[in-house]
Write a protein that holds these residues in place. Sequence first.
Motif, short mmCIF file in Angstrom:
data_model
loop_
_atom_site.label_atom_id
_atom_site.label_comp_id
_atom_site.label_asym_id
_atom_site.label_seq_id
_atom_site.Cartn_x
_atom_site.Cartn_y
_atom_site.Cartn_z
N ARG A 66 47.23 36.88 1.18
CA ARG A 66 47.69 36.24 2.42
C ARG A 66 47.61 37.23 3.59
O ARG A 66 47.15 36.87 4.69
CB ARG A 66 49.12 35.73 2.24
CG ARG A 66 49.59 34.84 3.35
CD ARG A 66 50.93 34.18 3.02
NE ARG A 66 50.79 33.29 1.89
CZ ARG A 66 51.63 33.27 0.83
NH1 ARG A 66 52.64 34.08 0.77
NH2 ARG A 66 51.43 32.44 -0.16
N ARG A 71 40.41 30.12 0.39
CA ARG A 71 41.61 29.49 -0.17
C ARG A 71 41.72 29.83 -1.66
O ARG A 71 40.78 29.59 -2.41
CB ARG A 71 41.56 27.98 0.01
CG ARG A 71 41.58 27.56 1.49
CD ARG A 71 41.41 26.07 1.68
NE ARG A 71 42.45 25.29 1.04
CZ ARG A 71 43.64 25.02 1.58
NH1 ARG A 71 43.95 25.49 2.76
NH2 ARG A 71 44.53 24.28 0.93
N GLU A 97 43.66 21.12 -3.22
CA GLU A 97 43.74 22.08 -2.12
C GLU A 97 42.37 22.57 -1.67
O GLU A 97 42.29 23.42 -0.78
CB GLU A 97 44.62 23.27 -2.50
CG GLU A 97 46.07 22.92 -2.72
CD GLU A 97 46.80 22.54 -1.44
OE1 GLU A 97 46.30 22.87 -0.35
OE2 GLU A 97 47.87 21.92 -1.54
N ALA A 145 40.36 24.59 -3.14
CA ALA A 145 40.41 26.04 -3.32
C ALA A 145 39.03 26.61 -3.63
O ALA A 145 38.19 25.95 -4.25
CB ALA A 145 41.37 26.40 -4.45
N MET A 199 43.74 35.25 3.91
CA MET A 199 43.39 34.11 3.07
C MET A 199 44.54 33.11 3.04
O MET A 199 45.69 33.46 3.26
CB MET A 199 43.07 34.58 1.66
CG MET A 199 41.88 35.51 1.60
SD MET A 199 41.63 36.14 -0.06
CE MET A 199 40.90 37.74 0.33
N GLU A 200 44.20 31.86 2.75
CA GLU A 200 45.23 30.85 2.50
C GLU A 200 45.53 30.90 1.01
O GLU A 200 44.62 30.81 0.18
CB GLU A 200 44.74 29.47 2.90
CG GLU A 200 44.63 29.30 4.39
CD GLU A 200 44.32 27.88 4.81
OE1 GLU A 200 44.45 26.95 3.98
OE2 GLU A 200 43.93 27.71 5.96
#
Length: 138
Positions: free
Chosen positions: A31, A8, A56, A58, A35-36
């Motif tokens: 992306r 992320r 998030e 991350a 990956m997010e």
Amino acid sequence: MGVSGPIRVVVAKPGLDGHDRGAKVIARALRDAGMEVIYTGLHQTPEQIVDTAIQEDADGIGLSILSGAHMTLCAKVVQLLKERDAADITVFGGGIIPDGDIPLLKELGVAEIFTPGTTTRDVVSWVESHLRTPASRP
């Protein structure tokens, strides 16, 4: 048990810089690599960026800076991550950054800097090898 799922990454445009094409290209490349990606949009403060990364969960923050304020903005993001006990979130950056500033940014805690001409493939490869691999981060 480790964290599972894709890497992320928060991609952010700190400060007053209004040019985000490069950030969007990197966000799309990450992306497309599975990956997010959370793109924060323009004109974000370091506090907003760090808040988003923590909320998030991350693995990394990619800062895109073309304004010349990279020393101040990167330092503030790294400092806030430390203050909020989130220094395990890897910070990397890109944009118009003079070669002489890159070692200083790395001393501040920025893991890598990508300058114009870097391929998206190189950025994706670096992120994949320097941020957690899926299911491996505690």
